[in-house]
Design a protein around this motif. Structure first.
Motif, PDB file in Angstrom:
ATOM      1  N   ASN A 247      32.632  32.150  85.398  1.00 33.27           N
ATOM      2  CA  ASN A 247      31.541  33.107  85.521  1.00 33.27           C
ATOM      3  C   ASN A 247      31.272  33.457  86.980  1.00 33.27           C
ATOM      4  O   ASN A 247      30.924  34.588  87.301  1.00 33.27           O
ATOM      5  N   GLN A 248      31.430  32.510  87.868  1.00 33.76           N
ATOM      6  CA  GLN A 248      31.226  32.772  89.289  1.00 33.76           C
ATOM      7  C   GLN A 248      32.474  33.315  89.964  1.00 33.76           C
ATOM      8  O   GLN A 248      32.390  34.088  90.911  1.00 33.76           O
ATOM      9  N   THR A 249      33.639  32.908  89.500  1.00 34.47           N
ATOM     10  CA  THR A 249      34.879  33.235  90.203  1.00 34.47           C
ATOM     11  C   THR A 249      35.486  34.567  89.784  1.00 34.47           C
ATOM     12  O   THR A 249      36.047  35.271  90.619  1.00 34.47           O
TER      13      THR A 249
ATOM     14  N   LYS B 254      26.952  38.949  84.743  1.00 36.63           N
ATOM     15  CA  LYS B 254      25.546  38.640  85.019  1.00 36.63           C
ATOM     16  C   LYS B 254      24.722  38.694  83.733  1.00 36.63           C
ATOM     17  O   LYS B 254      23.844  37.860  83.514  1.00 36.63           O
TER      18      LYS B 254
END
Length: 148
Positions: A55-57, A44
């Motif tokens: 970055n999301q996974t 984050k």
């Protein structure tokens, strides 16, 4: 390359949670929550370190892998078993996560299935496959009854 990064992430999540539970005597929930929070905060605060997909996974895969590390040391004490479960978890998550929607969450269900695969593998290698849990019942039935 992204698949390899996610498999390593799953390995890190499962093994670090299991290690913190055994070495520092943390409760499984505390180990999972603290490690997941650290990883989520890192991605984050520094979103440009990796691609937007990773970055999301990565935090999601890590959180699910910590569920594997929460296994009781009575069930398995092997880091190899935890690592294999993390790899199985990664493979299942990548290929079938959409099928587990509504079954308590894809991450927890996938972690449970991966652990069950690894924990049941000892019975698949055994020559006592079908009789592993029924030996006590057979022994009880073979004993003669006492006369009143």
């Amino acid at each position: 390359m992204e698949i390899v990064v996610l498999i390593v992430t799953a390995l890190a999540g499962a093994l670090s949670t299991f290690y913190c539970c055994r070495r520092f005597m943390w409760s499984p929930v505390r180990a999972s929550a603290l490690l997941s929070m650290v990883v989520a905060l890192i991605f984050k605060v520094f979103p440009d370190v990796v691609s937007p997909y990773l970055n999301q996974t990565i935090p999601v895969v890590f959180i699910g892998a910590t569920f594997i590390g929460m296994v009781s040391s009575r069930q398995t004490t092997s880091y190899l078993g935890i690592g294999l479960a993390a790899v199985v978890y990664s493979v299942i998550l990548f290929h079938t996560s959409e099928y587990f929607e509504g079954y308590g969450g894809a991450l927890g269900t996938t972690a449970c299935v991966a652990l069950l695969v690894i924990l049941s593998s000892r019975y698949m290698r055994s020559d006592k496959k079908a009789f592993a849990g029924s030996r006590k019942v057979v022994r009880k039935l073979q004993k003669p009854l006492r006369k009143p």
